[in-house]
Design an enzyme around this catalytic site. Sequence first.
Site, PDB file in Angstrom:
ATOM      1  N   SER A  62       0.812  -1.222   0.000  1.00  0.00           N
ATOM      2  CA  SER A  62       0.000   0.000   0.000  1.00  0.00           C
ATOM      3  C   SER A  62       0.843   1.269   0.000  1.00  0.00           C
ATOM      4  O   SER A  62       0.396   2.317  -0.470  1.00  0.00           O
ATOM      5  CB  SER A  62      -0.930   0.007   1.218  1.00  0.00           C
ATOM      6  OG  SER A  62      -0.189  -0.125   2.431  1.00  0.00           O
ATOM      7  N   GLY A  99      -1.894  -4.320   1.220  1.00  0.00           N
ATOM      8  CA  GLY A  99      -1.975  -5.524   2.031  1.00  0.00           C
ATOM      9  C   GLY A  99      -1.022  -6.622   1.620  1.00  0.00           C
ATOM     10  O   GLY A  99      -0.980  -7.677   2.272  1.00  0.00           O
ATOM     11  N   ASN A 127       4.038  -5.318   5.798  1.00  0.00           N
ATOM     12  CA  ASN A 127       2.921  -6.147   6.260  1.00  0.00           C
ATOM     13  C   ASN A 127       3.411  -7.440   6.917  1.00  0.00           C
ATOM     14  O   ASN A 127       2.725  -7.981   7.802  1.00  0.00           O
ATOM     15  CB  ASN A 127       1.980  -6.452   5.096  1.00  0.00           C
ATOM     16  CG  ASN A 127       1.202  -5.221   4.654  1.00  0.00           C
ATOM     17  OD1 ASN A 127       0.642  -4.496   5.470  1.00  0.00           O
ATOM     18  ND2 ASN A 127       1.200  -4.970   3.360  1.00  0.00           N
ATOM     19  N   ASP A 208      -4.845   7.236   9.829  1.00  0.00           N
ATOM     20  CA  ASP A 208      -4.493   5.944  10.434  1.00  0.00           C
ATOM     21  C   ASP A 208      -3.104   5.967  11.069  1.00  0.00           C
ATOM     22  O   ASP A 208      -2.721   5.043  11.785  1.00  0.00           O
ATOM     23  CB  ASP A 208      -4.598   4.810   9.410  1.00  0.00           C
ATOM     24  CG  ASP A 208      -3.644   4.975   8.222  1.00  0.00           C
ATOM     25  OD1 ASP A 208      -2.741   5.848   8.272  1.00  0.00           O
ATOM     26  OD2 ASP A 208      -3.803   4.222   7.252  1.00  0.00           O
ATOM     27  N   HIS A 211       0.008   5.408   6.926  1.00  0.00           N
ATOM     28  CA  HIS A 211       0.238   5.648   5.504  1.00  0.00           C
ATOM     29  C   HIS A 211       0.474   7.132   5.226  1.00  0.00           C
ATOM     30  O   HIS A 211      -0.153   7.986   5.861  1.00  0.00           O
ATOM     31  CB  HIS A 211      -0.963   5.173   4.676  1.00  0.00           C
ATOM     32  CG  HIS A 211      -1.179   3.700   4.732  1.00  0.00           C
ATOM     33  ND1 HIS A 211      -1.968   3.100   5.699  1.00  0.00           N
ATOM     34  CD2 HIS A 211      -0.702   2.704   3.946  1.00  0.00           C
ATOM     35  CE1 HIS A 211      -1.979   1.795   5.494  1.00  0.00           C
ATOM     36  NE2 HIS A 211      -1.213   1.522   4.442  1.00  0.00           N
TER      37      HIS A 211
END
Length: 243
Positions: A62, A99, A127, A208, A211
């Site tokens: 991502s 992801g 991840n 969040d 990111h």
Amino acid sequence: MRFKLPMPAQIIMRKIARISLAFALGLSALSLAARADEETGLEDAMPTEQLQQIKIVGFGDSLMAGYRLPANSGFPEQLEQALDERGHDVSISNAGVSGDTTTGGLARLDWSVPEGTDLVILELGANDALRGIRPEITERNLDAMLSRLKGRGIAVILAGMLAPPNMGSDYASQFNAIYPRLAQKHAVPLYPFFLDGVATNKALLLEDGMHPNEKGVATMVTNFLPTIEPLLQKLQKPGTSGN
């Protein structure tokens, strides 16, 4: 006894001679000019050497894909624009999948990186760390990807990642050592931390807190330029073009 033309006739003959000479000189000049134009046209039509466009693939998760960012605001798109402004002829494809883990990346590598690619920015592993995947698995997958790309004659910049603090110091020490070790093994440039200058700056992150926002990506691009530009100089390939 010589025959003498009347004075007016002599003047007329002289004028005719001058006109004839000027006409002959004019024809000669036109002929030379036409030949020069023809030679110039041939030169223009001949192929001239220029540098071919460097094709790059941003391969990652991502952070590469541009998670929740406006169109054309992701890392590959902003990097292409920045390099273009600095005089580099590049085309950067976005092969980021939100992801994705290193296992997923390894599975899709061959079809995600098309033939004719000159350079891959390999950015995977975040991840893996978030999910607590064993560092040896992450390293094995990245190692395999680097070997495959090297086998295809594709240059690579390895974008490193750091384990989140909540994973503990033991995990972090094992995970963080993966990228320098692999960069040395495969003799590829290492960008130590893909989120350098952004990870702890709330103004450059989405809500969040993980990111980058659009400004955050711009910061990442600025920081990345000193790593990629020297490699682009090495990758420049002469080609030909004709009119």
